[in-house]
Design a protein around this motif. Structure first.
Motif, PDB file in Angstrom:
ATOM      1  N   ILE A 156      13.396  17.073-133.877  1.00 40.16           N
ATOM      2  CA  ILE A 156      12.090  16.599-134.316  1.00 40.16           C
ATOM      3  C   ILE A 156      11.061  17.661-133.959  1.00 40.16           C
ATOM      4  N   THR A 157      10.278  18.054-134.936  1.00 39.59           N
ATOM      5  CA  THR A 157       9.273  19.100-134.716  1.00 39.59           C
ATOM      6  C   THR A 157       7.979  18.505-134.171  1.00 39.59           C
ATOM      7  N   ASP A 158       7.072  19.371-133.779  1.00 37.86           N
ATOM      8  CA  ASP A 158       5.820  18.904-133.185  1.00 37.86           C
ATOM      9  C   ASP A 158       4.866  18.270-134.199  1.00 37.86           C
ATOM     10  N   GLU A 159       5.290  18.179-135.460  1.00 41.69           N
ATOM     11  CA  GLU A 159       4.500  17.439-136.441  1.00 41.69           C
ATOM     12  C   GLU A 159       4.677  15.925-136.280  1.00 41.69           C
ATOM     13  N   CYS A 194       5.323   7.574-134.767  1.00 36.03           N
ATOM     14  CA  CYS A 194       5.169   6.339-135.543  1.00 36.03           C
ATOM     15  C   CYS A 194       6.218   5.284-135.176  1.00 36.03           C
ATOM     16  N   ASP A 195       7.218   5.672-134.426  1.00 35.33           N
ATOM     17  CA  ASP A 195       8.250   4.753-133.924  1.00 35.33           C
ATOM     18  C   ASP A 195       9.267   4.281-134.957  1.00 35.33           C
ATOM     19  N   VAL A 196       9.299   4.827-136.149  1.00 34.94           N
ATOM     20  CA  VAL A 196      10.245   4.309-137.138  1.00 34.94           C
ATOM     21  C   VAL A 196      11.636   4.926-137.037  1.00 34.94           C
ATOM     22  N   CYS A 197      11.767   6.110-136.481  1.00 39.21           N
ATOM     23  CA  CYS A 197      13.072   6.777-136.442  1.00 39.21           C
ATOM     24  C   CYS A 197      14.002   6.225-135.359  1.00 39.21           C
ATOM     25  N   GLU A 198      13.457   5.920-134.203  1.00 33.78           N
ATOM     26  CA  GLU A 198      14.294   5.525-133.064  1.00 33.78           C
ATOM     27  C   GLU A 198      15.229   4.357-133.371  1.00 33.78           C
ATOM     28  N   PRO A 199      14.744   3.258-133.919  1.00 28.84           N
ATOM     29  CA  PRO A 199      15.662   2.139-134.165  1.00 28.84           C
ATOM     30  C   PRO A 199      16.666   2.390-135.289  1.00 28.84           C
ATOM     31  N   GLU A 200      16.451   3.411-136.101  1.00 33.81           N
ATOM     32  CA  GLU A 200      17.356   3.701-137.213  1.00 33.81           C
ATOM     33  C   GLU A 200      18.601   4.471-136.786  1.00 33.81           C
ATOM     34  N   GLY A 243      10.081  11.324-125.968  1.00 31.54           N
ATOM     35  CA  GLY A 243       9.968  12.431-125.030  1.00 31.54           C
ATOM     36  C   GLY A 243       8.606  12.393-124.361  1.00 31.54           C
ATOM     37  N   GLU A 244       8.234  13.484-123.719  1.00 37.50           N
ATOM     38  CA  GLU A 244       6.943  13.527-123.040  1.00 37.50           C
ATOM     39  C   GLU A 244       5.778  13.386-124.011  1.00 37.50           C
ATOM     40  N   GLU A 245       5.894  14.053-125.161  1.00 40.12           N
ATOM     41  CA  GLU A 245       4.799  14.005-126.130  1.00 40.12           C
ATOM     42  C   GLU A 245       5.212  13.436-127.477  1.00 40.12           C
ATOM     43  N   ILE A 246       6.433  13.743-127.899  1.00 38.80           N
ATOM     44  CA  ILE A 246       6.944  13.275-129.187  1.00 38.80           C
ATOM     45  C   ILE A 246       8.362  12.767-128.991  1.00 38.80           C
ATOM     46  N   TYR A 247       8.892  12.149-130.035  1.00 35.65           N
ATOM     47  CA  TYR A 247      10.280  11.718-129.978  1.00 35.65           C
ATOM     48  C   TYR A 247      11.197  12.938-129.954  1.00 35.65           C
ATOM     49  N   VAL A 248      12.359  12.774-129.327  1.00 38.90           N
ATOM     50  CA  VAL A 248      13.339  13.854-129.230  1.00 38.90           C
ATOM     51  C   VAL A 248      14.711  13.311-129.641  1.00 38.90           C
ATOM     52  N   ILE A 249      15.571  14.226-130.051  1.00 40.54           N
ATOM     53  CA  ILE A 249      16.931  13.865-130.436  1.00 40.54           C
ATOM     54  C   ILE A 249      17.899  14.549-129.477  1.00 40.54           C
ATOM     55  N   ALA A 250      18.772  13.770-128.858  1.00 42.18           N
ATOM     56  CA  ALA A 250      19.811  14.300-127.972  1.00 42.18           C
ATOM     57  C   ALA A 250      20.904  14.888-128.848  1.00 42.18           C
ATOM     58  N   ALA A 251      21.036  16.193-128.818  1.00 42.27           N
ATOM     59  CA  ALA A 251      21.988  16.884-129.691  1.00 42.27           C
ATOM     60  C   ALA A 251      23.426  16.436-129.444  1.00 42.27           C
ATOM     61  N   ASP A 252      23.749  16.074-128.218  1.00 37.92           N
ATOM     62  CA  ASP A 252      25.115  15.659-127.914  1.00 37.92           C
ATOM     63  C   ASP A 252      25.453  14.286-128.488  1.00 37.92           C
ATOM     64  N   LEU A 253      24.456  13.547-128.941  1.00 35.87           N
ATOM     65  CA  LEU A 253      24.683  12.240-129.551  1.00 35.87           C
ATOM     66  C   LEU A 253      24.455  12.230-131.063  1.00 35.87           C
ATOM     67  N   CYS A 286       9.276  15.467-140.351  1.00 35.83           N
ATOM     68  CA  CYS A 286       9.315  16.356-139.181  1.00 35.83           C
ATOM     69  C   CYS A 286      10.696  16.431-138.543  1.00 35.83           C
ATOM     70  N   ILE A 287      11.713  15.882-139.189  1.00 36.17           N
ATOM     71  CA  ILE A 287      13.075  15.923-138.652  1.00 36.17           C
ATOM     72  C   ILE A 287      13.874  16.926-139.474  1.00 36.17           C
ATOM     73  N   ILE A 288      14.315  17.978-138.796  1.00 33.66           N
ATOM     74  CA  ILE A 288      14.985  19.091-139.472  1.00 33.66           C
ATOM     75  C   ILE A 288      16.298  19.419-138.763  1.00 33.66           C
ATOM     76  N   LEU A 289      17.105  20.261-139.401  1.00 31.02           N
ATOM     77  CA  LEU A 289      18.314  20.753-138.753  1.00 31.02           C
ATOM     78  C   LEU A 289      17.932  21.658-137.596  1.00 31.02           C
ATOM     79  N   ASN A 290      18.620  21.500-136.479  1.00 30.57           N
ATOM     80  CA  ASN A 290      18.371  22.338-135.315  1.00 30.57           C
ATOM     81  C   ASN A 290      19.109  23.662-135.515  1.00 30.57           C
ATOM     82  N   PRO A 291      18.375  24.760-135.685  1.00 30.14           N
ATOM     83  CA  PRO A 291      19.033  26.047-135.958  1.00 30.14           C
ATOM     84  C   PRO A 291      19.823  26.592-134.766  1.00 30.14           C
TER      85      PRO A 291
END
Length: 82
Positions: free
Chosen positions: A5-8, A12-18, A27-37, A58-63
């Protein structure tokens, strides 16, 4: 690849429950995605659910984490999904 998830993010809370793997958390400022999950929803859905519902794209492939579809499926199985 795992997603990220980028800093954009507007928190909004819609991604987490999905996320079927509970890979998304506040995360501290924005939502984060645990790469191992993150399996990009492989094994659960045809498309990544968080990407589908994100209103600001704002959700992209992690390069930094390159994974094939086969590796993502292996991760899906390792997480106990059957």
């Amino acid at each position: 690849m795992a997603l990220m998830i980028t800093d954009e993010c507007i928190n909004c809370d819609v991604c987490e429950p999905e996320c079927p793997n509970d890979a998304i958390s506040q995360g501290e400022e924005i939502y984060v995605i645990a790469a191992d999950l993150c399996t990009e929803c492989i094994g659960h859905h045809e498309v990544s659910q968080c990407v589908e519902v994100c209103p600001v794209d704002c959700i992209i492939l992690n390069p930094d984490i390159v994974e094939t579809e086969a590796q993502l499926h292996e991760k899906y199985l390792a997480l106990g999904n059957v």
